[in-house]
Scaffold this active site. Structure first.
Site, PDB file in Angstrom:
ATOM      1  N   TYR A  30       0.829  -1.215   0.000  1.00  0.00           N
ATOM      2  CA  TYR A  30       0.000   0.000   0.000  1.00  0.00           C
ATOM      3  C   TYR A  30       0.861   1.261   0.000  1.00  0.00           C
ATOM      4  O   TYR A  30       0.518   2.253  -0.649  1.00  0.00           O
ATOM      5  CB  TYR A  30      -0.966  -0.022   1.195  1.00  0.00           C
ATOM      6  CG  TYR A  30      -2.031  -1.070   1.034  1.00  0.00           C
ATOM      7  CD1 TYR A  30      -2.900  -1.045  -0.057  1.00  0.00           C
ATOM      8  CD2 TYR A  30      -2.181  -2.112   1.949  1.00  0.00           C
ATOM      9  CE1 TYR A  30      -3.866  -2.015  -0.235  1.00  0.00           C
ATOM     10  CE2 TYR A  30      -3.152  -3.092   1.786  1.00  0.00           C
ATOM     11  CZ  TYR A  30      -3.987  -3.033   0.695  1.00  0.00           C
ATOM     12  OH  TYR A  30      -4.949  -3.991   0.505  1.00  0.00           O
TER      13      TYR A  30
HETATM   14  C1  LIG Z   1       0.413  -7.920  -2.039  1.00  0.00           C
HETATM   15  C2  LIG Z   1      -0.266  -8.489  -3.283  1.00  0.00           C
HETATM   16  C3  LIG Z   1      -1.721  -8.029  -3.333  1.00  0.00           C
HETATM   17  C4  LIG Z   1       0.487  -7.964  -4.544  1.00  0.00           C
HETATM   18  O1  LIG Z   1      -0.179  -8.457  -5.716  1.00  0.00           O
HETATM   19  P1  LIG Z   1       0.578  -8.640  -7.113  1.00  0.00           P
HETATM   20  O2  LIG Z   1      -0.445  -8.943  -8.140  1.00  0.00           O
HETATM   21  O3  LIG Z   1       1.686  -9.638  -6.965  1.00  0.00           O
HETATM   22  O4  LIG Z   1       1.222  -7.200  -7.329  1.00  0.00           O
HETATM   23  P2  LIG Z   1       1.439  -6.435  -8.715  1.00  0.00           P
HETATM   24  O5  LIG Z   1       2.083  -7.371  -9.705  1.00  0.00           O
HETATM   25  O6  LIG Z   1       0.167  -5.804  -9.152  1.00  0.00           O
HETATM   26  O7  LIG Z   1       2.452  -5.307  -8.292  1.00  0.00           O
HETATM   27  C5  LIG Z   1       2.211  -3.950  -8.603  1.00  0.00           C
HETATM   28  C6  LIG Z   1       3.338  -3.104  -8.056  1.00  0.00           C
HETATM   29  O8  LIG Z   1       3.352  -3.257  -6.618  1.00  0.00           O
HETATM   30  C7  LIG Z   1       4.642  -3.649  -6.191  1.00  0.00           C
HETATM   31  N1  LIG Z   1       4.472  -4.576  -5.060  1.00  0.00           N
HETATM   32  C8  LIG Z   1       3.849  -5.770  -5.050  1.00  0.00           C
HETATM   33  N2  LIG Z   1       3.898  -6.304  -3.816  1.00  0.00           N
HETATM   34  C9  LIG Z   1       4.596  -5.437  -3.053  1.00  0.00           C
HETATM   35  C10 LIG Z   1       4.995  -5.418  -1.691  1.00  0.00           C
HETATM   36  N3  LIG Z   1       4.683  -6.400  -0.856  1.00  0.00           N
HETATM   37  N4  LIG Z   1       5.694  -4.359  -1.257  1.00  0.00           N
HETATM   38  C11 LIG Z   1       6.030  -3.323  -2.077  1.00  0.00           C
HETATM   39  N5  LIG Z   1       5.668  -3.279  -3.372  1.00  0.00           N
HETATM   40  C12 LIG Z   1       4.968  -4.324  -3.845  1.00  0.00           C
HETATM   41  C13 LIG Z   1       5.263  -4.349  -7.400  1.00  0.00           C
HETATM   42  O9  LIG Z   1       6.667  -4.329  -7.334  1.00  0.00           O
HETATM   43  C14 LIG Z   1       4.729  -3.504  -8.547  1.00  0.00           C
HETATM   44  O10 LIG Z   1       5.474  -2.318  -8.634  1.00  0.00           O
HETATM   45  P3  LIG Z   1       5.877  -1.638 -10.051  1.00  0.00           P
HETATM   46  O11 LIG Z   1       4.593  -1.494 -10.827  1.00  0.00           O
HETATM   47  O12 LIG Z   1       6.479  -0.343  -9.657  1.00  0.00           O
HETATM   48  O13 LIG Z   1       6.803  -2.607 -10.690  1.00  0.00           O
HETATM   49  C15 LIG Z   1      -0.184 -10.049  -3.330  1.00  0.00           C
HETATM   50  O14 LIG Z   1       1.162 -10.444  -3.183  1.00  0.00           O
HETATM   51  C16 LIG Z   1      -1.014 -10.753  -2.263  1.00  0.00           C
HETATM   52  O15 LIG Z   1      -2.187 -11.026  -2.463  1.00  0.00           O
HETATM   53  N6  LIG Z   1      -0.401 -11.090  -1.106  1.00  0.00           N
HETATM   54  C17 LIG Z   1      -1.082 -11.829  -0.037  1.00  0.00           C
HETATM   55  C18 LIG Z   1      -2.204 -11.064   0.574  1.00  0.00           C
HETATM   56  C19 LIG Z   1      -1.874  -9.630   0.966  1.00  0.00           C
HETATM   57  O16 LIG Z   1      -0.799  -9.354   1.475  1.00  0.00           O
HETATM   58  N7  LIG Z   1      -2.812  -8.716   0.737  1.00  0.00           N
HETATM   59  C20 LIG Z   1      -2.618  -7.317   1.003  1.00  0.00           C
HETATM   60  C21 LIG Z   1      -3.682  -6.671   1.775  1.00  0.00           C
HETATM   61  S1  LIG Z   1      -4.503  -7.410   3.119  1.00  0.00           S
END
Ligand SMILES: CC(C)(COP(=O)(O)OP(=O)(O)OC[C@H]1O[C@@H](n2cnc3c(N)ncnc32)[C@H](O)[C@@H]1OP(=O)(O)O)[C@@H](O)C(=O)NCCC(=O)NCCS
Length: 177
Positions: free
Chosen positions: A148
């Protein structure tokens, strides 16, 4: 993000009975179990609105999901410079992005960003009907908090897992949409 004129390969829809919830796995048990066991009930009881992301060519398989709800925060919980710009009502109406998760077999493909932008867009357009001064999230762990923060969310001073994005900032993202 694809441009607005280019149809995306993904669709975001309200969670429905035809979606295959059982197969979803984001690597976090709490978020997986919520989708499988609780999300449908929450939707029926109108305590959370779950939205799922699917591929246009496979509309049953859930690749990611998020939930939105109406919420209120204490004015005093906000950083002083933000609170100063708001009227001194004790409770500030906001939209809660309660959960957001991507199936781990589809991570790092931009789905998390697509879901987040869809949630912010929905919260923004909804806020002209049911006011909300910000979108608030509760990060489930440090990794989620960093996700976030990557998109500009600001930590609450006394709540290390809660973050917000002012609706004014969100409006700037979608002003011409
Ligand atoms: C966190 C989560 C939602 C990321 O989803 P994702 O589809 O892998 O992320 P994306 O591919 O859309 O990434 C988009 C951008 O966010 C960044 N990003 C993704 N995860 C990140 C993290 N944990 N910390 C920092 N940046 C992150 C990516 O590097 C990318 O950046 P860029 O566009 O500058 O290259 C996913 O890993 C997840 O579902 N995790 C488990 C549940 C969770 O933690 N949910 C969060 C809220 S409760």
């Amino acid at each position: 993000m694809p441009s607005e004129s280019e149809p995306s390969a993904w669709l975001v829809d309200p969670l429905g009975k035809h979606h295959n919830r059982a197969a979803f796995s984001c690597g976090n048990d709490t978020l997986d179990r919520y989708l499988k066991e609780q999300a449908g009930q929450d939707a029926r009881r109108r305590v959370a609105a779950p939205f799922v992301l699917v591929a246009r060519d496979d509309p049953k398989t859930i690749l990611g999901y998020y939930t939105l709800s109406s919420f209120g925060i204490d004015l005093e919980a906000l950083p002083e410079d933000v609170a100063r710009k708001l009227p001194s009502y004790p409770i500030v109406p906001v939209t809660l992005l309660g959960r957001l998760a991507v199936d781990r077999r589809h991570s790092e493909q931009g789905i998390g960003e697509f879901l987040l932008m869809d949630a912010l867009r929905r919260a923004f357009f909804q806020s002209s009907q049911i006011a909300a001064a910000a979108v608030v999230v509760d990060a489930i762990d440090d990794q989620a908090r960093r996700f976030y923060q990557h998109f500009g969310f600001i930590l609450f001073p006394d709540h290390p897992a809660r973050l917000f994005l002012p609706m004014k900032t969100i409006a700037d993202l979608f002003r011409d949409a």
